[in-house]
Design a protein around this motif. Structure first.
Motif, PDB file in Angstrom:
ATOM      1  N   ARG A  12       3.194  -2.303   5.383  1.00  0.00           N
ATOM      2  CA  ARG A  12       2.941  -1.919   3.982  1.00  0.00           C
ATOM      3  C   ARG A  12       1.910  -2.815   3.300  1.00  0.00           C
ATOM      4  O   ARG A  12       1.315  -2.437   2.311  1.00  0.00           O
ATOM      5  CB  ARG A  12       4.249  -1.952   3.177  1.00  0.00           C
ATOM      6  N   TYR A  13       1.701  -4.017   3.832  1.00  0.00           N
ATOM      7  CA  TYR A  13       0.744  -4.944   3.230  1.00  0.00           C
ATOM      8  C   TYR A  13      -0.516  -5.116   4.060  1.00  0.00           C
ATOM      9  O   TYR A  13      -1.590  -5.334   3.509  1.00  0.00           O
ATOM     10  CB  TYR A  13       1.396  -6.320   3.015  1.00  0.00           C
ATOM     11  N   ALA A  14      -0.387  -5.061   5.383  1.00  0.00           N
ATOM     12  CA  ALA A  14      -1.531  -5.353   6.251  1.00  0.00           C
ATOM     13  C   ALA A  14      -1.556  -4.420   7.456  1.00  0.00           C
ATOM     14  O   ALA A  14      -1.319  -4.842   8.587  1.00  0.00           O
ATOM     15  CB  ALA A  14      -1.486  -6.809   6.699  1.00  0.00           C
ATOM     16  N   PRO A  15      -1.869  -3.142   7.235  1.00  0.00           N
ATOM     17  CA  PRO A  15      -1.990  -2.246   8.385  1.00  0.00           C
ATOM     18  C   PRO A  15      -3.260  -2.560   9.183  1.00  0.00           C
ATOM     19  O   PRO A  15      -4.277  -2.955   8.600  1.00  0.00           O
ATOM     20  CB  PRO A  15      -2.058  -0.856   7.750  1.00  0.00           C
ATOM     21  N   PHE A  16      -3.175  -2.433  10.490  1.00  0.00           N
ATOM     22  CA  PHE A  16      -4.315  -2.725  11.368  1.00  0.00           C
ATOM     23  C   PHE A  16      -4.647  -1.532  12.244  1.00  0.00           C
ATOM     24  O   PHE A  16      -3.748  -0.840  12.724  1.00  0.00           O
ATOM     25  CB  PHE A  16      -3.994  -3.903  12.294  1.00  0.00           C
ATOM     26  N   ILE A  17      -5.922  -1.330  12.474  1.00  0.00           N
ATOM     27  CA  ILE A  17      -6.424  -0.401  13.473  1.00  0.00           C
ATOM     28  C   ILE A  17      -7.243  -1.246  14.440  1.00  0.00           C
ATOM     29  O   ILE A  17      -8.119  -1.995  14.038  1.00  0.00           O
ATOM     30  CB  ILE A  17      -7.305   0.702  12.849  1.00  0.00           C
ATOM     31  N   PHE A  18      -6.937  -1.108  15.734  1.00  0.00           N
ATOM     32  CA  PHE A  18      -7.693  -1.825  16.771  1.00  0.00           C
ATOM     33  C   PHE A  18      -8.437  -0.774  17.580  1.00  0.00           C
ATOM     34  O   PHE A  18      -7.848   0.187  18.068  1.00  0.00           O
ATOM     35  CB  PHE A  18      -6.753  -2.612  17.683  1.00  0.00           C
ATOM     36  N   ILE A  19      -9.746  -0.954  17.720  1.00  0.00           N
ATOM     37  CA  ILE A  19     -10.578  -0.049  18.514  1.00  0.00           C
ATOM     38  C   ILE A  19     -11.123  -0.819  19.700  1.00  0.00           C
ATOM     39  O   ILE A  19     -11.745  -1.855  19.549  1.00  0.00           O
ATOM     40  CB  ILE A  19     -11.737   0.515  17.655  1.00  0.00           C
ATOM     41  N   ARG A  23     -23.956   8.173  15.583  1.00  0.00           N
ATOM     42  CA  ARG A  23     -22.524   7.904  15.739  1.00  0.00           C
ATOM     43  C   ARG A  23     -22.185   6.482  15.314  1.00  0.00           C
ATOM     44  O   ARG A  23     -21.153   6.238  14.702  1.00  0.00           O
ATOM     45  CB  ARG A  23     -22.106   8.097  17.198  1.00  0.00           C
ATOM     46  N   ASP A  24     -23.042   5.535  15.671  1.00  0.00           N
ATOM     47  CA  ASP A  24     -22.797   4.142  15.298  1.00  0.00           C
ATOM     48  C   ASP A  24     -22.754   3.970  13.787  1.00  0.00           C
ATOM     49  O   ASP A  24     -21.893   3.275  13.251  1.00  0.00           O
ATOM     50  CB  ASP A  24     -23.863   3.215  15.896  1.00  0.00           C
ATOM     51  N   ARG A  25     -23.692   4.620  13.094  1.00  0.00           N
ATOM     52  CA  ARG A  25     -23.713   4.528  11.629  1.00  0.00           C
ATOM     53  C   ARG A  25     -22.489   5.225  11.031  1.00  0.00           C
ATOM     54  O   ARG A  25     -21.917   4.749  10.060  1.00  0.00           O
ATOM     55  CB  ARG A  25     -25.008   5.139  11.080  1.00  0.00           C
ATOM     56  N   ALA A  26     -22.066   6.332  11.644  1.00  0.00           N
ATOM     57  CA  ALA A  26     -20.873   7.040  11.172  1.00  0.00           C
ATOM     58  C   ALA A  26     -19.635   6.154  11.338  1.00  0.00           C
ATOM     59  O   ALA A  26     -18.789   6.074  10.441  1.00  0.00           O
ATOM     60  CB  ALA A  26     -20.705   8.356  11.919  1.00  0.00           C
ATOM     61  N   LEU A  27     -19.525   5.475  12.473  1.00  0.00           N
ATOM     62  CA  LEU A  27     -18.402   4.573  12.699  1.00  0.00           C
ATOM     63  C   LEU A  27     -18.419   3.433  11.691  1.00  0.00           C
ATOM     64  O   LEU A  27     -17.395   3.101  11.085  1.00  0.00           O
ATOM     65  CB  LEU A  27     -18.415   4.020  14.129  1.00  0.00           C
ATOM     66  N   GLN A  28     -19.580   2.845  11.485  1.00  0.00           N
ATOM     67  CA  GLN A  28     -19.719   1.745  10.521  1.00  0.00           C
ATOM     68  C   GLN A  28     -19.312   2.210   9.117  1.00  0.00           C
ATOM     69  O   GLN A  28     -18.566   1.521   8.416  1.00  0.00           O
ATOM     70  CB  GLN A  28     -21.153   1.234  10.513  1.00  0.00           C
ATOM     71  N   PHE A  29     -19.761   3.378   8.718  1.00  0.00           N
ATOM     72  CA  PHE A  29     -19.442   3.940   7.408  1.00  0.00           C
ATOM     73  C   PHE A  29     -17.937   4.166   7.274  1.00  0.00           C
ATOM     74  O   PHE A  29     -17.321   3.820   6.264  1.00  0.00           O
ATOM     75  CB  PHE A  29     -20.213   5.250   7.215  1.00  0.00           C
ATOM     76  N   LEU A  30     -17.332   4.746   8.311  1.00  0.00           N
ATOM     77  CA  LEU A  30     -15.897   5.024   8.291  1.00  0.00           C
ATOM     78  C   LEU A  30     -15.088   3.737   8.227  1.00  0.00           C
ATOM     79  O   LEU A  30     -14.119   3.629   7.460  1.00  0.00           O
ATOM     80  CB  LEU A  30     -15.505   5.863   9.515  1.00  0.00           C
ATOM     81  N   VAL A  31     -15.477   2.734   8.993  1.00  0.00           N
ATOM     82  CA  VAL A  31     -14.785   1.440   8.969  1.00  0.00           C
ATOM     83  C   VAL A  31     -14.869   0.838   7.565  1.00  0.00           C
ATOM     84  O   VAL A  31     -13.872   0.315   7.044  1.00  0.00           O
ATOM     85  CB  VAL A  31     -15.347   0.480  10.037  1.00  0.00           C
ATOM     86  N   GLY A  60      -7.781  -1.165   2.114  1.00  0.00           N
ATOM     87  CA  GLY A  60      -6.805  -2.182   2.490  1.00  0.00           C
ATOM     88  C   GLY A  60      -6.322  -2.153   3.918  1.00  0.00           C
ATOM     89  O   GLY A  60      -5.370  -2.862   4.266  1.00  0.00           O
ATOM     90  N   ILE A  61      -6.962  -1.365   4.758  1.00  0.00           N
ATOM     91  CA  ILE A  61      -6.601  -1.334   6.176  1.00  0.00           C
ATOM     92  C   ILE A  61      -7.579  -2.235   6.924  1.00  0.00           C
ATOM     93  O   ILE A  61      -8.785  -2.174   6.698  1.00  0.00           O
ATOM     94  CB  ILE A  61      -6.653   0.103   6.738  1.00  0.00           C
ATOM     95  N   PHE A  62      -7.059  -3.061   7.815  1.00  0.00           N
ATOM     96  CA  PHE A  62      -7.893  -3.981   8.581  1.00  0.00           C
ATOM     97  C   PHE A  62      -8.281  -3.330   9.899  1.00  0.00           C
ATOM     98  O   PHE A  62      -7.436  -2.772  10.596  1.00  0.00           O
ATOM     99  CB  PHE A  62      -7.146  -5.298   8.819  1.00  0.00           C
ATOM    100  N   VAL A  63      -9.570  -3.390  10.231  1.00  0.00           N
ATOM    101  CA  VAL A  63     -10.085  -2.765  11.444  1.00  0.00           C
ATOM    102  C   VAL A  63     -10.660  -3.853  12.345  1.00  0.00           C
ATOM    103  O   VAL A  63     -11.461  -4.678  11.900  1.00  0.00           O
ATOM    104  CB  VAL A  63     -11.169  -1.712  11.122  1.00  0.00           C
ATOM    105  N   LEU A  96       0.857  -1.187   0.000  1.00  0.00           N
ATOM    106  CA  LEU A  96       0.000   0.000   0.000  1.00  0.00           C
ATOM    107  C   LEU A  96       0.896   1.241   0.000  1.00  0.00           C
ATOM    108  O   LEU A  96       1.664   1.456   0.938  1.00  0.00           O
ATOM    109  CB  LEU A  96      -0.925  -0.010   1.217  1.00  0.00           C
ATOM    110  N   LYS A  97       0.814   2.038  -1.043  1.00  0.00           N
ATOM    111  CA  LYS A  97       1.711   3.186  -1.216  1.00  0.00           C
ATOM    112  C   LYS A  97       1.510   4.265  -0.157  1.00  0.00           C
ATOM    113  O   LYS A  97       2.441   4.984   0.181  1.00  0.00           O
ATOM    114  CB  LYS A  97       1.535   3.780  -2.605  1.00  0.00           C
ATOM    115  N   PHE A  98       0.305   4.390   0.365  1.00  0.00           N
ATOM    116  CA  PHE A  98       0.041   5.464   1.317  1.00  0.00           C
ATOM    117  C   PHE A  98       0.585   5.179   2.714  1.00  0.00           C
ATOM    118  O   PHE A  98       0.782   6.097   3.504  1.00  0.00           O
ATOM    119  CB  PHE A  98      -1.461   5.785   1.387  1.00  0.00           C
ATOM    120  N   VAL A  99       0.882   3.917   3.016  1.00  0.00           N
ATOM    121  CA  VAL A  99       1.396   3.578   4.350  1.00  0.00           C
ATOM    122  C   VAL A  99       2.811   4.153   4.490  1.00  0.00           C
ATOM    123  O   VAL A  99       3.687   3.875   3.685  1.00  0.00           O
ATOM    124  CB  VAL A  99       1.413   2.050   4.583  1.00  0.00           C
ATOM    125  N   GLY A 100       3.000   4.980   5.495  1.00  0.00           N
ATOM    126  CA  GLY A 100       4.300   5.594   5.728  1.00  0.00           C
ATOM    127  C   GLY A 100       4.566   6.816   4.868  1.00  0.00           C
ATOM    128  O   GLY A 100       5.688   7.314   4.827  1.00  0.00           O
TER     129      GLY A 100
END
Length: 166
Positions: free
Chosen positions: A158-165, A113-121, A128-131, A77-81
């Motif tokens: 670069r291949y598998a960025p993760f966000i944990f909430i 807010r819940d729908r906004a979070l769902q939409f953003l995820v 290509g970002i895993f949430v 993923l080119k945008f990572v970093g």
């Protein structure tokens, strides 16, 4: 002298790896994921065993997934970093919105807010970002993650960025 089964039960109860009972010296743990927004001026590198387990679990998933995606011929993923601490924060935010195809007021049109979070995820996962959204350690419903300790973290790759909430 405890039996092997008794040691295994004890390891589970006190939440340490079984093999630790056979070491002359315990390995030194180094936490490498900085926690921001903890009320401290600088990032924090000390955290609970529950958070350590959670980060370790996500890192294992990330390592496996990055290797799998590379084997499948996926490009990094080119945008990572692509941004640094020296870059203008407003410009970085604008770049992120463009990448996610979001207007500045995207959340205003959503009913909750819940729908906004769902939409953003959905938007984040589409690039290509895993949430992961979870409030417990791994799949253990008896071990909750403390929201006062952290609300989330990100692990870059670069291949598998993760966000944990949390």
């Amino acid at each position: 002298k405890p039996t092997v089964n008794q040691l295994a039960d004890l390891a589970k109860k006190i939440n340490v790896p079984f093999g630790y009972f056979f070491l002359d010296q315990l390995p030194e743990k180094q936490n490498v994921v900085p926690l921001f927004r903890t009320g401290h001026k600088n990032p924090v590198f000390t955290y609970s065993n529950a958070l350590q387990k959670t980060i370790s679990n996500i890192q294992m998933r990330q390592d496996w997934l990055a290797e799998y995606l590379q084997m499948e011929g996926m490009a990094p993923l080119k945008f990572v970093g692509s941004a640094s601490e020296d870059d203008n924060i407003l410009e970085i935010a604008s770049q992120i919105r463009r990448k996610l195809k979001l207007s500045e007021d995207w959340a205003q049109s959503l009913p909750s807010r819940d729908r906004a979070l769902q939409f953003l995820v959905e938007k984040i996962e589409a690039i290509g970002i895993f949430v992961v959204i979870n409030g417990i350690v791994n799949n253990n419903t008896h071990q909750s993650l403390d929201r006062s300790e952290f609300q989330g973290f990100a692990l870059t790759n670069r291949y598998a960025p993760f966000i944990f909430i949390n």
